[in-house]
Design an enzyme around this catalytic site. Structure first.
Site, PDB file in Angstrom:
ATOM      1  N   CYS A  37       0.826  -1.208   0.000  1.00  0.00           N
ATOM      2  CA  CYS A  37       0.000   0.000   0.000  1.00  0.00           C
ATOM      3  C   CYS A  37       0.858   1.255   0.000  1.00  0.00           C
ATOM      4  O   CYS A  37       2.039   1.220   0.321  1.00  0.00           O
ATOM      5  CB  CYS A  37      -0.844   0.061   1.276  1.00  0.00           C
ATOM      6  SG  CYS A  37      -2.216  -1.070   1.281  1.00  0.00           S
ATOM      7  N   CYS A  41      -2.944   4.863   2.650  1.00  0.00           N
ATOM      8  CA  CYS A  41      -4.061   3.974   2.320  1.00  0.00           C
ATOM      9  C   CYS A  41      -5.169   4.069   3.371  1.00  0.00           C
ATOM     10  O   CYS A  41      -4.902   4.033   4.565  1.00  0.00           O
ATOM     11  CB  CYS A  41      -3.578   2.532   2.231  1.00  0.00           C
ATOM     12  SG  CYS A  41      -4.901   1.413   1.724  1.00  0.00           S
ATOM     13  N   CYS A  68      -2.227  -2.798  -3.794  1.00  0.00           N
ATOM     14  CA  CYS A  68      -3.548  -2.645  -3.193  1.00  0.00           C
ATOM     15  C   CYS A  68      -4.491  -1.983  -4.200  1.00  0.00           C
ATOM     16  O   CYS A  68      -4.099  -1.058  -4.917  1.00  0.00           O
ATOM     17  CB  CYS A  68      -3.417  -1.780  -1.942  1.00  0.00           C
ATOM     18  SG  CYS A  68      -4.966  -1.207  -1.264  1.00  0.00           S
ATOM     19  N   CYS A  71      -5.574   1.963  -2.693  1.00  0.00           N
ATOM     20  CA  CYS A  71      -4.682   3.137  -2.750  1.00  0.00           C
ATOM     21  C   CYS A  71      -3.795   3.135  -4.000  1.00  0.00           C
ATOM     22  O   CYS A  71      -3.097   4.099  -4.267  1.00  0.00           O
ATOM     23  CB  CYS A  71      -3.845   3.229  -1.481  1.00  0.00           C
ATOM     24  SG  CYS A  71      -2.761   1.825  -1.229  1.00  0.00           S
TER      25      CYS A  71
HETATM   26 ZN   LIG Z   1      -3.880   0.243   0.158  1.00  0.00          ZN
END
Ligand SMILES: [Zn+2]
Length: 357
Positions: A37, A41, A68, A71
């Site tokens: 991330c 995030c 991810c 994000c």
């Molecule tokens: Zn994330």
């Protein structure tokens, strides 16, 4: 890359706060999910022991993490995106050109994507950027002595009042008075410690600071007011020069700067800043030593203040001034950056010295 980042516990404190300053600087691999991330995030922050930090999205990918979906760390705001570069080039080919969404689509670019990328990079949409650049171009035309009406046509505004209104919004004054004001160009420079905002005129650097993306507009506005100058995205000889020097600095190729700085301080501040520039890389001084060196041994506090107020980070190396007890004390860009810069200089100072001999 990892050893250049702050330690794990410090980083963890930053991501607990979802500190935007860390965005684009560090990436968070979550061992329990196999996902990595951005530090901002919105997902719940995992336990410290389940996290590994990486200095780039590539490093996290190479370690087996996948990006991810919330994000989107591969959409790295720091990496000069292909799309942004392409559009910037096209705008510079003809800064007076007006762009429609249709123009973008014809090139296979989705206007919403361009808007998002520009928003992230410049804190303004693509159309706002183009408009600012067009006005900057018109502004330079006026400064060169052309009639307002020509600049107006150049800027592609149909009505005079529309032009003046837009101009006033960006420059805070009417075109006829533009000759009196100063024009500064701004650009950002990507560094391993996050983006730096640089503001310069043709020959001198006025500002170089680590700036949080969200606060970019705020910084620029303050600068405009303070110096009664227009500040627009652009390119000058001084900006090109500092970009090269900053890149060489972070690559460890050269730790010295020849960029000329606009001395915008009081006599005392300028004296302190001159002395700062004489502190060699790899060396630290105390505030007391600095005060003694400028012949004002009792002005320790004033020296510390002048140190703090300097606007050209790294070049005026205020990070080389530390407390008498060896403590790092404050740094506008954050103590972890100060520590990083000092470590970096210690590592490379000997090398560039040897190169000179
Ligand atoms: Zn994330």
């Amino acid at each position: 890359m990892l050893n250049r980042l702050p330690d794990h516990e410090t980083l963890y404190k930053h991501i607990l706060r979802r500190d935007p300053e860390m965005d684009g600087v560090v990436y968070v691999g979550v061992k329990t999910t196999g996902i990595f991330c951005r530090p901002i995030c919105p997902a719940r922050t995992p336990l410290s022991k389940n996290i590994t930090f990486y200095g780039s999205p590539d490093a996290a990918l190479a370690a087996g993490f996948r990006p991810c979906k919330r994000c989107r760390p591969m959409d790295d705001p720091n990496a000069p995106g292909v799309l942004i570069d392409k559009l910037l080039r096209l705008v510079e080919e003809d800064p007076s050109r007006k762009w429609s969404e249709e123009d973008l689509r014809e090139m296979g670019i989705e206007p919403a994507t361009a808007r998002r990328h520009f928003q992230r990079r410049f804190d303004m949409s693509f159309s706002q950027y183009v408009r600012a650049r067009r006005l900057g171009h018109a502004f330079n035309t006026i400064r060169k002595g052309d009639a307002v009406i020509e600049a107006q046509l150049d800027a592609g505004f149909e009505s005079g009042s529309g032009f003046r209104e837009a101009f006033a919004k960006v420059f805070g004054e009417a075109p006829n008075r533009a000759r009196a004001a100063r024009a500064f160009a701004m650009d950002w420079i990507d560094t391993p410690l996050g983006p730096m905002l640089a503001i310069a005129d043709e020959t001198h650097l006025h500002m170089l600071e680590f700036v949080e993306r969200k606060k970019l507009q705020e910084h620029v506005e303050r600068y405009r007011r303070q110096f009664n100058a227009s500040v627009l995205p652009g390119e000058t000889t001084a900006l090109k020069h500092i970009r090269r020097e900053v890149t060489d600095y972070f690559a460890g190729k050269s730790l010295t700067f020849t960029s000329r700085i606009a001395g915008a301080g009081t006599d005392f501040q300028n004296q302190v800043w001159d002395e700062l520039r004489r502190v060699p890389p790899g060396v630290t001084r105390s505030y007391q030593e600095m005060a003694t060196r400028i012949g004002r041994p009792s002005a320790v506090r004033a020296v510390a203040n002048a140190n703090r107020l300097n606007r050209c980070a790294i070049i005026l190396p205020c990070h080389r001034v530390i407390g008498a007890d060896g403590q790092l004390t404050g740094y506008a860009g954050g103590l972890w950056r100060k520590q990083w810069l000092l470590d970096h200089e210690r590592r490379h100072a000997g090398k560039s010295e040897a190169a000179r001999i």
